[in-house]
Design a protein around this motif. Structure first.
Motif, mmCIF file in Angstrom:
data_model
loop_
_atom_site.group_PDB
_atom_site.id
_atom_site.type_symbol
_atom_site.label_atom_id
_atom_site.label_comp_id
_atom_site.label_asym_id
_atom_site.label_seq_id
_atom_site.Cartn_x
_atom_site.Cartn_y
_atom_site.Cartn_z
ATOM 1 N N UNK A 65 -7.455 15.298 -15.828
ATOM 2 C CA UNK A 65 -6.282 16.357 -16.233
ATOM 3 C C UNK A 65 -5.314 16.265 -15.014
ATOM 4 N N UNK A 66 -3.963 16.214 -15.356
ATOM 5 C CA UNK A 66 -2.834 16.019 -14.258
ATOM 6 C C UNK A 66 -2.861 17.544 -13.640
ATOM 7 N N UNK A 67 -2.494 17.135 -12.305
ATOM 8 C CA UNK A 67 -2.469 18.560 -11.424
ATOM 9 C C UNK A 67 -1.134 18.552 -10.807
ATOM 10 N N UNK A 68 -0.328 17.383 -10.853
ATOM 11 C CA UNK A 68 0.934 17.442 -10.106
ATOM 12 C C UNK A 68 1.414 16.081 -10.080
ATOM 13 N N UNK A 69 2.624 15.930 -9.289
ATOM 14 C CA UNK A 69 3.502 14.760 -8.898
ATOM 15 C C UNK A 69 3.645 14.508 -7.649
ATOM 16 N N UNK A 70 3.680 13.067 -7.377
ATOM 17 C CA UNK A 70 4.185 12.688 -5.840
ATOM 18 C C UNK A 70 5.445 11.795 -5.886
ATOM 19 N N UNK A 71 5.920 11.780 -4.941
ATOM 20 C CA UNK A 71 7.016 10.749 -4.613
ATOM 21 C C UNK A 71 6.548 9.370 -4.915
ATOM 22 N N UNK A 72 7.506 8.561 -5.483
ATOM 23 C CA UNK A 72 7.020 7.293 -6.026
ATOM 24 C C UNK A 72 6.613 7.222 -7.586
ATOM 25 N N UNK A 73 6.437 8.354 -8.254
ATOM 26 C CA UNK A 73 6.127 8.341 -9.459
ATOM 27 C C UNK A 73 4.786 8.496 -9.812
ATOM 28 N N UNK A 104 0.874 -1.005 0.136
ATOM 29 C CA UNK A 104 -0.140 0.080 -0.014
ATOM 30 C C UNK A 104 0.971 1.138 -0.019
ATOM 31 N N UNK A 105 1.987 1.270 -0.881
ATOM 32 C CA UNK A 105 3.117 2.357 -0.645
ATOM 33 C C UNK A 105 2.325 3.416 -1.816
ATOM 34 N N UNK A 106 1.365 4.092 -1.473
ATOM 35 C CA UNK A 106 0.913 5.270 -2.231
ATOM 36 C C UNK A 106 0.978 6.386 -1.396
ATOM 37 N N UNK A 107 1.136 7.558 -1.916
ATOM 38 C CA UNK A 107 1.056 8.925 -1.356
ATOM 39 C C UNK A 107 -0.176 8.871 -0.524
ATOM 40 N N UNK A 108 0.074 9.365 0.722
ATOM 41 C CA UNK A 108 -1.212 9.505 1.520
ATOM 42 C C UNK A 108 -1.288 8.367 2.638
ATOM 43 N N UNK A 109 -0.320 7.278 2.302
ATOM 44 C CA UNK A 109 -0.498 6.170 3.363
ATOM 45 C C UNK A 109 0.937 6.332 4.031
#
Lengths: 340, 337
Positions: free
Chosen positions: B67-75, A229-234
């Motif tokens: 629509x894409x609004x940004x990116x996060x760690x982990x791609x 569950x390595x998702x952003x926000x977890x």
């Protein structure tokens, strides 16, 4: 890791209790030196002779079945009602294509359009008994000519490679485990190897228990997939494990408390061979280890898993290098336990 | 017709990024018209001379998406709905991200082992993620904010007559207009302009702008509408798959045109039903009727299941019925001139 073979295995429909196509595909991929039998519950048991017999029999186990749906009724309008087989991600199949029954008839699971929803309906997933599969039939008779109650339904999408070494497919749980065992059986082996490709894991019915009884191994190694569950926000332990973090060896899950000495052996071997390994930071999931552990008065069992996102959904995601780490660690553990 | 519809549905046309769908639709349209052009907002216009008053035929090019609004760690990319997206359907949905290049992504489904309560709820609009398998830096480079995203589900036939695909809303309308233009070849008919409009899903800007320059005597708009389906009773959806074209009746539509279309359908043995709306039609007809000094509009709708999903489903016979009725109307107008 042969991706074409993985694609082939994932393309087989094998919802629990209907694993025939998977079993045939695995048999076709086995090395010619291997011999196989099929037990009364449909488990495929494969043996390959090594340079020596080895001190102990170690049962390697990966399951052939996958989660899916089972047709419960054909309605008068020609729709299919269904129930879940295994612990399905309920949101995963909404608005998706499926393949229904032995003939793999294309169908869709639709919903009331978003424009017509009122209040809470927009936020809540409707119960499965209110949903239907539409195979394009316009009457009960037309649908019944295509599929019968009791036949299984799988998610339609195939395998796609994407990003930096990522793989997306339907039944990676546990066809990737099956492929790892096939790859091991193809290697030059110092000892005799016994591998079980089991049925009915996803229902918890545990056909692997019967195979373990028949084989009476000293140890068992379950080769599996597990939830990442390595998702952003977890955050923190809720992430369970991560893609790219290597083979996952749990000390406990919701099915099994693993023998601590086997858990330590896995850690020692991973460190000694430079194999990336991680554990699960949440007590979650369960697999054939629970069925094997209690067979024949007790069989010490360890699980080595490939971390996967979206387990039990139509789009399971894994990283290729994690599968390679699992293969290496299983090989090392198998050698160690065979001579223990 | 099935192949043309599948080709059209395979082209990308998420609102604001209709270029690919526009190019393909224009290619199909060109041999059926005297001239084809693209207007300043990107809508495609094809004109064909005839006798009598000028009639505008319209369907929209664009489709819903993200629509894409940004990116996060982990791609992972963050995304927002572009048009009316059903958030209950997004878990495990495969997508194509249209960034500096097109690439694969998937909307992660959390596992049921972990989030039993979550699995009863739609994905919150604030938590829409796309797994790209890239690093964050690569994801940012390949999909800058503003990049459009479409559902990647392939078109498939369901039985003999039905098809399922994303973007049937409103490529089915485009398909009906192309088929209508085929039917007009070699016939005496009213002068027509075919408009494939951009930006319907975000409010109808494309149709409004294009209709202003055309000043037609009448307009016939073709869109999709709700068909009965499992869990969708007749009280909510007046259309029926295989039931024929839906002729719209609404305060914003021209009653005389609607009635004439029904009479023509009866006369020509074209399957149809009436679709009754109490106010606006929520299609481009609403925008076209108030352009310039006003344009009388009629609305023909193709019954559709699972609207705004990746498994929109319709019956090809209804697309054909729509084309037949359009052609009959335009031929009748030409004969009267």
């Amino acid at each position: 890791m042969n991706l074409q073979e993985l694609e082939q295995l994932c393309a087989c429909a094998g919802v629990s209790g209907c694993e025939n196509a998977v079993r045939e595909a695995i048999i076709a991929l086995l090395p010619k030196e291997a011999t196989h039998t099929i037990d009364p519950l449909g488990n495929l048991i494969v043996r390959k002779t090594g340079t020596a017999a080895g001190k102990n029999t170690v049962m390697l186990c990966a399951h052939m079945d996958e989660v899916g749906l089972i047709v419960t009724e054909i309605t008068e309008e020609g729709y299919l009602s269904f129930a879940h087989v295994g612990g399905i991600e309920r949101r995963g199949y909404l608005g998706k294509q499926v393949l229904a029954g032995k003939r793999q008839v294309p169908g869709v699971i639709g919903l009331k359009p978003v424009h017509l929803l009122e209040g809470d309906e927009k936020e809540n997933i409707p119960p499965e008994d209110s949903l239907r599969i539409d195979v394009g039939a316009e009457s009960r008779e037309a649908a019944a000519a295509l599929v019968q109650p009791g036949e299984r339904v799988v998610f339609a999408p195939g395998l796609t490679c994407f990003g930096d070494g990522y793989i997306k497919a339907r039944a990676l749980d546990d066809r990737i485990g099956c492929l790892i065992l096939i790859e091991l059986l193809r290697q030059a082996l110092p000892y005799d190897m016994t591998a079980v490709f089991s049925t009915n894991e996803e229902t918890g019915a545990g056909a692997a228990q019967a195979a373990a009884f028949a084989l009476a191994p000293a140890y068992a190694i379950v080769v599996e997939t597990t939830t990442a569950a390595d998702l952003p926000g977890v955050e923190g332990t809720q992430r369970v494990c991560s893609l790219g973090g290597g083979a996952v060896v749990p000390f406990m899950d919701r099915g099994t408390v693993y023998p601590w000495d086997l858990y330590e052996t896995a850690q020692t071997l991973a460190a000694a061979h430079g194999i990336p390994m991680q554990t699960k930071t949440k007590i979650a999931g369960g697999n054939d280890a629970r069925s094997i552990t209690t067979a024949r008065g007790g069989i010490p069992t360890i699980t080595v898993s490939v971390p996967c996102r979206g387990l039990h959904s139509p789009a399971v995601v894994m990283q290729q290098k994690d599968a390679e780490a699992v293969l290496q660690l299983v090989r090392a553990l198998w050698g160690e336990l065979t001579q223990k | 017709m099935r192949q043309m519809l599948f080709d059209l549905c395979g082209a990308t046309g998420v609102t604001g990024l209709e270029r690919e769908a526009a190019r393909l639709a224009a290619e199909y349209l060109a041999p059926l018209c005297d001239a084809v052009r693209v207007d300043p907002l990107g809508s495609v216009l094809g004109s064909k001379a005839g006798e009598g008053a000028h009639i505008l035929l319209e369907a929209h090019l664009d489709q819903i998406g993200l629509v894409v609004t940004g990116a996060e760690d982990g791609g992972f990319l963050r995304a927002a709905p572009c048009g009316g997206v059903d958030r209950r359907l997004l878990c495990g949905q495969e997508v194509t991200v249209h960034g500096t290049e097109d690439f694969f992504g998937v909307i992660p489904a959390s596992a049921p082992h972990l989030a039993e309560k979550d699995s009863e709820k739609a994905l919150p609009a604030t938590a829409l993620l796309i797994d790209t398998g890239l690093t964050r830096a690569e994801a940012e480079r390949k999909a800058p904010a503003g990049s459009r995203v479409r559902f990647r589900t392939p078109p498939v036939a369901l039985g003999e007559h039905r098809v399922t695909a994303p973007a049937l809303d409103d490529r089915a309308g485009i398909c009906a207009l192309l088929r209508c233009m085929e039917l007009l070849q070699g016939q005496r008919h009213a002068p027509v302009t075919v408009l494939f409009a951009v930006q319907e899903e975000t409010g109808g800007a494309g149709a409004q702008a294009a209709a202003y320059g055309l000043q037609p005597a009448q307009a016939l708009v073709v869109d999709v509408s709700f068909a009965q389906a499992p869990g969708v009773p007749a009280t909510l959806a007046q259309g029926k798959l295989g039931g024929g074209v839906m002729v719209g009746f609404a305060p914003v539509l021209d009653q005389g045109m609607s009635e004439r279309l029904c009479a023509l359908a009866e006369q020509s043995d074209i399957a149809f039903t009436r679709e009754i709306m109490g106010g606006r039609s929520y299609t481009d007809a609403d925008k076209i009727q108030t352009t310039g000094s006003g344009v009388p509009c009629a609305l023909l709708s193709i019954p559709l299941r699972n609207m705004h999903s990746a498994v929109e489903t319709l019956d090809l016979r209804d697309v054909e019925a729509t084309a037949q009725l359009l052609a009959a109307y335009i031929i009748e107008k030409g004969a009267a001139a």
